[in-house]
Design a protein around this motif. Structure first.
Motif, PDB file in Angstrom:
ATOM      1  N   ARG A  22       0.820  -1.209   0.000  1.00  0.00           N
ATOM      2  CA  ARG A  22       0.000   0.000   0.000  1.00  0.00           C
ATOM      3  C   ARG A  22       0.855   1.261   0.000  1.00  0.00           C
ATOM      4  NH1 ARG A  22      -3.607  -2.650   4.654  1.00  0.00           N
ATOM      5  NH2 ARG A  22      -5.043  -3.861   3.344  1.00  0.00           N
ATOM      6  N   PRO A  23       0.303   2.370  -0.488  1.00  0.00           N
ATOM      7  CA  PRO A  23       1.035   3.639  -0.423  1.00  0.00           C
ATOM      8  C   PRO A  23       1.409   3.968   1.018  1.00  0.00           C
ATOM      9  CG  PRO A  23      -0.927   3.855  -1.795  1.00  0.00           C
ATOM     10  CD  PRO A  23      -1.021   2.517  -1.132  1.00  0.00           C
ATOM     11  N   ALA A  42       7.235   2.370  -4.940  1.00  0.00           N
ATOM     12  CA  ALA A  42       7.031   1.368  -5.981  1.00  0.00           C
ATOM     13  C   ALA A  42       5.544   1.240  -6.275  1.00  0.00           C
ATOM     14  CB  ALA A  42       7.594   0.023  -5.537  1.00  0.00           C
ATOM     15  N   SER A  43       5.200   1.213  -7.545  1.00  0.00           N
ATOM     16  CA  SER A  43       3.795   1.060  -7.937  1.00  0.00           C
ATOM     17  C   SER A  43       3.319  -0.370  -7.765  1.00  0.00           C
ATOM     18  CB  SER A  43       3.617   1.487  -9.397  1.00  0.00           C
ATOM     19  OG  SER A  43       4.450   0.707 -10.249  1.00  0.00           O
ATOM     20  N   SER A  44       4.253  -1.301  -7.628  1.00  0.00           N
ATOM     21  CA  SER A  44       3.905  -2.722  -7.506  1.00  0.00           C
ATOM     22  C   SER A  44       5.035  -3.453  -6.806  1.00  0.00           C
ATOM     23  CB  SER A  44       3.673  -3.328  -8.892  1.00  0.00           C
ATOM     24  OG  SER A  44       3.696  -4.744  -8.840  1.00  0.00           O
ATOM     25  N   GLY A 171      -5.252   1.156   4.517  1.00  0.00           N
ATOM     26  CA  GLY A 171      -6.274   0.963   3.503  1.00  0.00           C
ATOM     27  C   GLY A 171      -7.171   2.156   3.282  1.00  0.00           C
ATOM     28  N   HIS A 172      -6.904   3.263   3.970  1.00  0.00           N
ATOM     29  CA  HIS A 172      -7.705   4.474   3.772  1.00  0.00           C
ATOM     30  C   HIS A 172      -7.159   5.266   2.588  1.00  0.00           C
ATOM     31  CE1 HIS A 172      -9.659   3.658   7.582  1.00  0.00           C
ATOM     32  NE2 HIS A 172      -8.470   3.559   8.148  1.00  0.00           N
ATOM     33  N   ARG A 173      -8.025   6.014   1.941  1.00  0.00           N
ATOM     34  CA  ARG A 173      -7.612   6.859   0.825  1.00  0.00           C
ATOM     35  C   ARG A 173      -7.284   8.251   1.345  1.00  0.00           C
ATOM     36  NH1 ARG A 173     -11.391   9.535  -3.869  1.00  0.00           N
ATOM     37  NH2 ARG A 173      -9.692  10.266  -5.242  1.00  0.00           N
ATOM     38  N   VAL A 174      -6.119   8.758   0.990  1.00  0.00           N
ATOM     39  CA  VAL A 174      -5.682  10.086   1.418  1.00  0.00           C
ATOM     40  C   VAL A 174      -5.742  11.039   0.227  1.00  0.00           C
ATOM     41  CG1 VAL A 174      -3.761  11.466   2.281  1.00  0.00           C
ATOM     42  CG2 VAL A 174      -4.200   9.197   3.250  1.00  0.00           C
ATOM     43  N   LEU A 175      -6.459  12.139   0.397  1.00  0.00           N
ATOM     44  CA  LEU A 175      -6.463  13.231  -0.581  1.00  0.00           C
ATOM     45  C   LEU A 175      -5.631  14.367  -0.005  1.00  0.00           C
ATOM     46  CD1 LEU A 175     -10.215  13.387  -1.697  1.00  0.00           C
ATOM     47  CD2 LEU A 175      -8.268  12.549  -3.025  1.00  0.00           C
TER      48      LEU A 175
END
Length: 454
Positions: A22-23, A42-44, A171-175
């Motif tokens: 995860r980011p 890393a993107s993956s 797992g949360h989305r950060v803006l």
């Protein structure tokens, strides 16, 4: 040569593996005492590239290896950037094995000519961070099982980096609300004095951290910048949160223990204590009052009154660390004034709780449960670094550097602050003791700990 380090963490293997992908994972795992910064994640884990930056323009480019990718059991990265790759020949294999349904063995194996003693502190730090972060996320899931979308101002600061990385690895989305033009899907442009009508569309919670750094000489211009960067931008952002359709239900704002005033002596200060007097007390009171539009509209508001943050990447420890490491440290003044501190990771946990826990609202003292006097702080820091602390700094020195008001309100502030509301909620601190907190962020192993990493 090389190193192998293993530990067991209290989380299922799928969750442990997912955390690494995860980011924010590389940010959470990068030791704060090392002079590196995360340039790109890393993107993956299968075939992505992570990039770290060193002073002088050196780059550490780690290439993930597709032929070693075996989720959720293994991934591998190899250092490929020159000239470092030619010298270090670094190959890092990450292995995961199920102990039982709720526990996972994590093993890091590194093939490199770098001596093991140079790597032990780093890998001990990484394993402690992983275990503590997974525990924090498990607690957060007991408050909410939803993956939240959280808008964050000040995401590039010391606290912002820690908080956003902790949120995203959970797992949360950060803006990220940024003042320049947005450059990525996870950024939105934010004008502090004119926030766009759709700025907080689709957001579950706001974390507002932005503000002019308080440290510095307390000139009139500096004091104006401190106040102006906090009060009106907070009020306008709270107003936008209050009026946004499909907007947030929680508004979390940074605050400071400066609200209690600089000279409270031995009086234990809790969230119910009266505010103090002085410049910072006035500013913080106005800053907190600026969240009123959100609170009056029914949003859950949390004001995080932050103590002295412990990290060698910022704040007072960044200044003290090189002095004490050189054996030139000592108490400040007579050393009797109280210092209410908080470890950077404990502060990130408090923000995670503020976002996820519906029972948390109002002012929260973000300090460790055991404040210390300045003389105890200096003795502990010197002991951790195995250095003497015999050079006391007269009170005149910070007054020359910060001005009289700046010195009295910052360096010489006497505040015995307690996290009463967090303790009433049975909040778990990673590092309630100063010695443990300093060893963690400075990479100093406790006696006998070197043998734990083989």
């Amino acid at each position: 040569m090389g190193l192998s380090c293993s530990s067991v963490v209290d989380a299922p293997i799928e969750e442990v593996f997912a955390w690494h992908g995860r980011p924010g994972a590389i940010t959470r795992l990068t030791p704060p005492w090392q002079p590196v910064r995360v340039v790109a994640e890393a993107s993956s884990l299968r075939d992505g590239h992570a990039v770290l930056g060193f002073p002088g323009g050196l780059r550490w480019v780690a290439a993930h290896q597709p032929d070693a990718y075996d989720p959720p059991h293994q991934f591998e990265d190899v250092l490929e950037s020159r000239p470092l790759a030619r010298v270090l020949r670094w190959r890092h294999t990450h292995r995961f094995a199920e102990v039982d349904g709720d526990r996972t063995r994590v093993e890091d194996s590194v093939a490199t000519p770098v001596p093991r003693r140079a790597l032990r502190a780093m890998f001990r730090y990484r394993h402690a961070q992983l275990a503590d972060d997974l525990t924090a996320h498990a607690r957060a899931r007991s408050w909410t099982d939803r993956a939240l979308t959280v808008a964050v101002t000040g995401s590039n600061g010391l606290v912002g980096k820690a908080v956003t990385a902790l949120l995203s690895t959970g797992g949360h989305r950060v803006l990220r609300l940024v003042r320049r033009a947005a450059r990525a899907p996870e950024e939105r442009r934010w004008d502090p004095l004119d926030p766009a009508a759709d700025l907080l569309r689709g957001v579950d919670a706001v974390i507002h951290l932005a503000g002019e750094p308080i440290a510095g000489r307390f000139t009139h211009a500096h004091e104006v910048a401190i106040r102006d960067s906090r009060v009106e931008p907070t009020r306008l952002l709270a107003q936008r949160a209050a009026t946004s359709p499909d907007g947030p239900t929680a508004f979390v704002s940074a605050s400071a223990i400066g609200i209690y005033g600089p000279d409270r002596g031995d009086e234990p200060l809790t969230e119910d204590s009266e505010r103090g007097e002085g410049f910072l007390a006035d500013v913080v009171a106005e800053w907190e009052a600026a969240t009123a539009p959100a609170e009056q509209a029914g949003l859950r508001c949390v004001r995080v009154r932050t103590g002295i943050v412990q990290s060698p990447q910022g704040g007072t420890l960044r200044l003290l660390y090189p002095l004490f490491a050189a054996g030139a440290g000592g108490r400040l003044g007579d050393g009797t004034h109280w210092l209410s501190w908080i470890g950077i990771d404990d502060l990130a946990d408090i923000y995670l709780r503020a976002v996820c826990d519906q029972a948390t609202s109002g002012p929260i003292n973000a300090v460790a449960p055991r404040p210390v006097r300045n003389q105890r702080y200096t003795r502990t820091l010197a002991s951790v670094l195995h250095r003497p602390a015999v050079l006391p700094v007269p009170a005149l020195a910070p007054r020359l550097l910060l001005g009289r008001r700046g010195a009295d309100e910052l360096a010489l502030a006497d505040q015995n602050v307690r996290p009463a509301r967090l303790l009433a909620q049975e909040h778990v601190f990673r590092h309630p003791e100063l010695d443990s907190a300093l060893r963690h962020v400075l990479g100093v192993l406790p006696p006998g700990a070197a043998e734990e990493v083989g």
